[in-house]
Each structure stands twice: as structure tokens, then as C-alpha cells.
Design a protein around this motif. Structure first.
Motif, PDB file in Angstrom:
ATOM      1  N   ARG A 154       0.804  -1.226   0.000  1.00 37.40           N
ATOM      2  CA  ARG A 154       0.000   0.000   0.000  1.00 37.40           C
ATOM      3  C   ARG A 154       0.836   1.275   0.000  1.00 37.40           C
ATOM      4  O   ARG A 154       0.303   2.346  -0.284  1.00 37.40           O
ATOM      5  CB  ARG A 154      -0.950  -0.027   1.204  1.00 37.40           C
ATOM      6  N   THR A 155       2.098   1.175   0.327  1.00 37.21           N
ATOM      7  CA  THR A 155       2.942   2.366   0.315  1.00 37.21           C
ATOM      8  C   THR A 155       3.201   2.801  -1.123  1.00 37.21           C
ATOM      9  O   THR A 155       3.230   1.966  -2.036  1.00 37.21           O
ATOM     10  CB  THR A 155       4.277   2.100   1.025  1.00 37.21           C
ATOM     11  N   PRO A 156       3.415   4.087  -1.360  1.00 34.50           N
ATOM     12  CA  PRO A 156       3.645   4.548  -2.724  1.00 34.50           C
ATOM     13  C   PRO A 156       5.022   4.148  -3.253  1.00 34.50           C
ATOM     14  O   PRO A 156       5.955   3.916  -2.484  1.00 34.50           O
ATOM     15  CB  PRO A 156       3.532   6.074  -2.592  1.00 34.50           C
ATOM     16  N   GLY A 157       5.129   4.059  -4.570  1.00 35.03           N
ATOM     17  CA  GLY A 157       6.416   3.826  -5.213  1.00 35.03           C
ATOM     18  C   GLY A 157       7.099   2.560  -4.770  1.00 35.03           C
ATOM     19  O   GLY A 157       6.476   1.505  -4.627  1.00 35.03           O
ATOM     20  N   ASP A 158       8.420   2.683  -4.546  1.00 32.03           N
ATOM     21  CA  ASP A 158       9.231   1.506  -4.216  1.00 32.03           C
ATOM     22  C   ASP A 158       9.563   1.432  -2.730  1.00 32.03           C
ATOM     23  O   ASP A 158      10.609   0.899  -2.349  1.00 32.03           O
ATOM     24  CB  ASP A 158      10.517   1.509  -5.040  1.00 32.03           C
ATOM     25  N   LEU A 159       8.671   1.948  -1.895  1.00 31.75           N
ATOM     26  CA  LEU A 159       8.886   1.860  -0.442  1.00 31.75           C
ATOM     27  C   LEU A 159       8.506   0.454   0.021  1.00 31.75           C
ATOM     28  O   LEU A 159       7.484   0.229   0.658  1.00 31.75           O
ATOM     29  CB  LEU A 159       8.051   2.922   0.282  1.00 31.75           C
ATOM     30  N   ASP A 160       9.367  -0.510  -0.284  1.00 29.47           N
ATOM     31  CA  ASP A 160       9.017  -1.918  -0.131  1.00 29.47           C
ATOM     32  C   ASP A 160       9.686  -2.625   1.033  1.00 29.47           C
ATOM     33  O   ASP A 160       9.383  -3.783   1.313  1.00 29.47           O
ATOM     34  CB  ASP A 160       9.356  -2.671  -1.425  1.00 29.47           C
ATOM     35  N   ILE A 212      10.925   2.044   3.508  1.00 31.81           N
ATOM     36  CA  ILE A 212      12.233   2.425   2.986  1.00 31.81           C
ATOM     37  C   ILE A 212      12.304   2.182   1.486  1.00 31.81           C
ATOM     38  O   ILE A 212      11.935   1.110   0.997  1.00 31.81           O
ATOM     39  CB  ILE A 212      13.332   1.607   3.703  1.00 31.81           C
ATOM     40  N   SER A 213      12.805   3.173   0.757  1.00 32.89           N
ATOM     41  CA  SER A 213      12.948   3.054  -0.696  1.00 32.89           C
ATOM     42  C   SER A 213      14.127   2.153  -1.040  1.00 32.89           C
ATOM     43  O   SER A 213      15.004   1.868  -0.207  1.00 32.89           O
ATOM     44  CB  SER A 213      13.155   4.428  -1.322  1.00 32.89           C
ATOM     45  N   ALA A 214      14.186   1.762  -2.312  1.00 27.95           N
ATOM     46  CA  ALA A 214      15.244   0.856  -2.754  1.00 27.95           C
ATOM     47  C   ALA A 214      16.626   1.479  -2.594  1.00 27.95           C
ATOM     48  O   ALA A 214      17.581   0.813  -2.167  1.00 27.95           O
ATOM     49  CB  ALA A 214      15.005   0.458  -4.212  1.00 27.95           C
ATOM     50  N   LYS A 215      16.755   2.781  -2.901  1.00 26.13           N
ATOM     51  CA  LYS A 215      18.095   3.384  -2.845  1.00 26.13           C
ATOM     52  C   LYS A 215      18.592   3.533  -1.407  1.00 26.13           C
ATOM     53  O   LYS A 215      19.792   3.422  -1.148  1.00 26.13           O
ATOM     54  CB  LYS A 215      18.127   4.721  -3.572  1.00 26.13           C
ATOM     55  N   ILE A 216      17.674   3.761  -0.458  1.00 25.09           N
ATOM     56  CA  ILE A 216      18.099   3.826   0.951  1.00 25.09           C
ATOM     57  C   ILE A 216      18.405   2.419   1.450  1.00 25.09           C
ATOM     58  O   ILE A 216      19.409   2.193   2.150  1.00 25.09           O
ATOM     59  CB  ILE A 216      17.035   4.489   1.832  1.00 25.09           C
ATOM     60  N   ALA A 217      17.582   1.458   1.087  1.00 20.99           N
ATOM     61  CA  ALA A 217      17.816   0.076   1.513  1.00 20.99           C
ATOM     62  C   ALA A 217      19.157  -0.435   1.000  1.00 20.99           C
ATOM     63  O   ALA A 217      19.865  -1.181   1.699  1.00 20.99           O
ATOM     64  CB  ALA A 217      16.679  -0.815   1.026  1.00 20.99           C
ATOM     65  N   GLU A 218      19.539  -0.012  -0.209  1.00 27.34           N
ATOM     66  CA  GLU A 218      20.797  -0.480  -0.797  1.00 27.34           C
ATOM     67  C   GLU A 218      22.004  -0.052   0.037  1.00 27.34           C
ATOM     68  O   GLU A 218      23.021  -0.763   0.097  1.00 27.34           O
ATOM     69  CB  GLU A 218      20.918   0.065  -2.220  1.00 27.34           C
ATOM     70  N   THR A 219      21.890   1.090   0.712  1.00 31.82           N
ATOM     71  CA  THR A 219      22.981   1.558   1.574  1.00 31.82           C
ATOM     72  C   THR A 219      23.333   0.523   2.638  1.00 31.82           C
ATOM     73  O   THR A 219      24.498   0.399   3.039  1.00 31.82           O
ATOM     74  CB  THR A 219      22.588   2.881   2.250  1.00 31.82           C
ATOM     75  N   PHE A 220      22.309  -0.209   3.062  1.00 36.88           N
ATOM     76  CA  PHE A 220      22.507  -1.165   4.152  1.00 36.88           C
ATOM     77  C   PHE A 220      22.446  -2.617   3.664  1.00 36.88           C
ATOM     78  O   PHE A 220      22.234  -3.536   4.455  1.00 36.88           O
ATOM     79  CB  PHE A 220      21.472  -0.913   5.248  1.00 36.88           C
ATOM     80  N   ALA A 221      22.654  -2.809   2.363  1.00 39.76           N
ATOM     81  CA  ALA A 221      22.630  -4.173   1.824  1.00 39.76           C
ATOM     82  C   ALA A 221      23.797  -4.992   2.353  1.00 39.76           C
ATOM     83  O   ALA A 221      23.637  -6.168   2.724  1.00 39.76           O
ATOM     84  CB  ALA A 221      22.648  -4.127   0.296  1.00 39.76           C
TER      85      ALA A 221
END
Length: 451
Positions: A104-110, A294-303
Motif C-alpha cells: 500500500r505504500t507509494p512507489g518503491d517503499l518496499d 524504505i525506498s530501494a536506494k536507501i535500503a541499498e545503503t545497508f545491503a
């Protein structure tokens, strides 16, 4: 149901409260909290058997009302199966809650990071933004509220911040758009939007763009007065953030999960932030829960880099089971759509009619089940009904208004010179009209203080 009086039990509850409970945001010896015996649907009642229609939704979180049987059953079932478990493990209730929220969150906030409430969600969103950018400063608006923990209260732009403002929290405040009390001498929404965006970009320029990690905004400011942002403002902030590499954080703790007649207020403005905080309506407050989407680009920081933060109760199974049940109930019963329809067809017309009749009403604002009336001494000068941050005798007009509403069986949400209309999102039309009729009576009391 018709509550029965239980005076002796009520006296015992009140005595224990006064002896041992330390209440938030209060001078302890100056308060007289109501002893509540029970609640169901849109109502709660005291030990004398008096019922109140809750136009405050608790603290704007009982989006599906009190004691919804499907959510209560889900909590009971989860308690019987697995009451708690550490956050490092994959647990069904936690996984399913995250999936339903991400849908339900907008965009890629997955990706969903669970917290215990809204304030710590804001704390972690700011930490993520600083770590992602390597920058120290965070910008937020005056006329905002983001929570009572140290970073969140310093982000807050109202008097609740003052006593805890360390001056070292790395927070810079700026003015957001609010045409009724414009800081930009604007005469139209278009002017207010353009000038507010120019002010924000100028603030960033003078603070140093390379020092700013995040801009944190309530999508629709809540306790400050439900100030709907003008068309184009949030999209403009998104563009500014992209221009300077700043993380855009939307605080949906109050506005999310149906409150605005959409799943999230961001949906009204077709904007996607980098991080979005939530709490309250995610499970109607039945068990404490909040989080950061959290968006994909922020999540990637902590991958491959550990995120240096966590909570013992992150994604608590009981809270997550309540969230799963709440989201499913909202979908099955069409509660979001119901809130949108009642807001457009019942609340807005009724409040605008009240504004025509009552000189104390300066402006009506809102959407869905998220409304505010700006109360004034004079419509011509727009002088507030009570001074900013008024207490004691200075707050008498608002106190008299609230007392009238309570005397007639409605519990209002009053903040400074505003009263909010924020009932459960599944309130019936008949209940809503009952509350609006009482509001009409209480406004007559406020009218007595106008010029």
C-alpha cells in the motif's frame, strides 16, 4: 451498548491513577483525568455510565474504532500461538504485516523497519538519512509535530519542543505553506506554494546544501491544524531534494492508513518520498507499533553495511498480528473509501455550514476523516481565539468550548485555537451527524468570546 454505573470501581481507578501514574505533557497536580470504564466502536464511557462519542479517535489512532471483533480475535489467536519472539527471526505475523504495508505504500517503499511507535520511527528515519548521505543537518517546519523522543521533539515545530531543545540536534526549522496565516504575504494558494518553495530552497542555500541530510515533513500537518499543502508543494519539495541529494522523509504517523480517505496522504499528491514513517492507524493503536517504509536506494545503503539500530520489540508478533487484521478489515469493509465519502459528503458540507453561522470559525480545512476548525476572535483580523500556547485564564475560551462538547457527550480534540474533527474512519453517518450537532452547540459557546 448501554453502560452501567460502577462508582466504587471508578473511584478506585481514579485514586490509583492520582497516586501512581505520571501523565505525559502535564503538570501532575493540575490535571483531572477521566476514569474510563470501557469503549466500543466510536464511543467510550466512564464509571458513571456516561457515554462519549470520540471525535478524537483516542489520540487520532483508532481508525477502525474501539474493540473491532476481528482485530481482538487476531490478537487473541496470536497470543495463543506465539506471544513474542526476537526481531532477528522471520515470524509469520511480522512478515505478513510488512507485506501488506509494502503493498500500500507509494512507489518503491518496499522494505519495512518496525518500531514501537511514531516517535522512534522518526528517530530511525533521520538516522538512516544521515548514514545514507553522510550529512548532519535535518530540516523540518514550524507548525509541525514529530514525536516526544529527543530527535523527534527537536524536529517538532511547536511549543512542545522548547523545554527539550538542546540547540545541538542538527535541526533547522523553516516555514511551510499555510495560506490562512501566511508567512509569505501570499494572497493565493499558487503564491503561497511558490513562495514557500523559494523560502525552502533559500534556507538550504544558506545552510549549505552539502550539509543537509533530510527534509522531514508531515504530509498533512496534524496537531498543528490539518494544514493541507497547496497543489504542487510536495512535488516541489521532491524536486528540491533530488536537486541537492537530500533524503525526503514524509511523516504519515497521523495521516496514514485511511485518515485522509486514502491509504496514505502521499497518494493525494502523487508524491513518493525516500522514507515514510507510520504508526497509529496501522493497527488502530490496539498494540503499540510503528515503522519506517524504505525506498530501494536507501535500503541499498545497508545491503552489505549493517544498519546500526534496532529495538527489542521491533515487529512484535502481537502488534503485527493486530496490523494484519486491521489492514484486512479496512480492505474488506471499505473503510478507506467510507472515510473519503463521509468526508466529502457529510463533514465538509456540515463544517462549512457551521462556519457560516458561527463567527468564531475562521477557516475549515481537511479531507477524509481529518478536519480542523480554526477558531478566531475576529474573522476580519484573524486574531486567534486564544493566544499562541495559551494556558490558564488565557485559554478560557477553548476550555469553555471543550467543556460544552463533553457535557453534551462528545469528546473533542482541541489544540491551541483549533478543534479537530477526527473520528474513527468507520464511524456511521448517523454517529457523525450526532457529533457535528454537538459541535454546533459548543461553537455557540466559543462565539461568546468573539468581537
Amino acid at each position: 451498548m448501554t453502560p452501567e454505573p460502577h462508582l466504587q470501581a471508578g473511584a478506585a481507578v481514579k485514586a490509583a491513577d492520582r497516586a501512581h501514574v505520571f501523565h505525559s505533557w502535564s503538570a501532575q497536580e493540575l490535571i483531572d483525568p477521566l476514569a474510563v470504564a470501557g469503549a466500543e466502536g466510536s464511543y467510550f464511557w466512564d464509571y458513571e455510565g456516561k457515554r462519549y462519542l470520540d471525535l478524537a479517535s483516542g489520540l487520532v489512532y483508532t481508525n477502525i474504532g474501539y474493540q473491532h471483533p476481528k482485530v481482538v480475535a487476531a490478537i487473541q489467536e496470536q497470543a495463543g500461538r506465539m506471544t513474542t519472539f526476537a526481531p532477528a527471526f522471520a515470524v509469520e505475523a511480522r512478515s505478513e504485516a510488512a507485506r501488506l504495508i509494502a503493498e500500500r505504500t507509494p512507489g518503491d517503499l518496499d522494505k519495512i523497519f518496525f518500531t514501537n511507535g511514531g516517535a522512534d520511527a522518526v528517530e530511525h528515519a533521520v538516522r538512516m538519512a544521515r548514514l545514507h548521505t553522510g550529512r548532519p543537518k535535518v530540516l523540518s517546519t514550524y507548525r509541525s509535530y514529530h514525536g516526544g523522543t529527543q530527535q523527534a521533539v527537536n524536529l517538532t515545530g511547536d511549543p512542545r519542543r522548547w523545554a527539550s531543545d538542546s540547540g545541538t540536534a542538527g535541526v533547522v526549522h523553516f516555514w511551510g505553506p499555510f495560506l490562512y496565516r501566511s508567512r509569505f504575504y501570499a494572497e493565493t494558494e499558487e503564491q503561497e506554494c511558490a513562495r514557500a518553495l523559494e523560502h525552502l530552497e533559500t534556507t538550504i542555500a544558506f545552510e549549505g546544501p552539502a550539509s543537509v541530510a533530510a527534509i522531514v515533513l508531515e504530509t498533512v500537518p496534524g496537531t498543528a491544524g490539518i494544514m493541507m499543502p497547496p497543489a504542487g508543494y510536495l512535488a516541489g519539495v521532491r524536486e528540491i531534494c533530488d536537486k541537492y541529494g537530500i533524503v525526503f522523509v514524509l511523516d504519515e504517523v497521523m495521516a496514514g492508513f485511511g485518515r485522509t480517505g486514502t491509504w496514505f496522504a502521499a497518494d493525494l499528491y502523487d508524491v513518493v518520498p525516500d522514507l515514510m514513517t507510520f504508526a497509529k492507524g496501522v493497527n488502530s493503536g490496539y498494540v503499540p507499533l510503528g515503522g519506517v517504509a524504505i525506498s530501494a536506494k536507501i535500503a541499498e545503503t545497508f545491503a552489505e553495511r549493517p544498519y546500526p539500530g534496532g529495538l527489542t520489540y521491533s515487529g512484535h508478533p502481537l502488534a503485527c498480528a493486530a496490523a494484519v487484521a486491521t489492514i484486512n478489515v479496512m480492505a474488506e469493509e471499505g473503510i478507506v473509501e467510507h472515510a473519503a465519502r463521509l468526508g466529502a459528503e457529510v463533514v465538509e458540507p456540515a463544517l462549512r455550514e457551521l462556519a457560516e453561522r458561527h463567527p468564531s470559525v475562521g477557516e475549515v480545512r481537511g479531507t477524509g476523516m481529518f478536519w480542523a476548525l480554526e477558531l478566531v476572535k475576529s474573522r476580519e483580523t484573524r486574531e486567534p481565539l486564544v493566544p499562541y500556547n495559551a494556558t490558564g485564564q488565557a485559554a478560557t475560551p477553548m476550555s469553555a468550548f471543550a467543556a460544552s462538547a463533553k457535557a453534551h457527550g462528545v469528546w473533542p480534540f482541541v489544540n491551541m485555537n483549533r478543534t479537530h474533527v477526527v473520528p474513527p474512519c468507520n464511524i456511521s453517518e448517523a454517529e457523525l451527524k450526532e457529533g457535528l450537532a454537538v459541535l454546533d452547540t459548543a461553537l455557540s459557546v466559543a462565539d461568546e468570546y468573539t468581537e
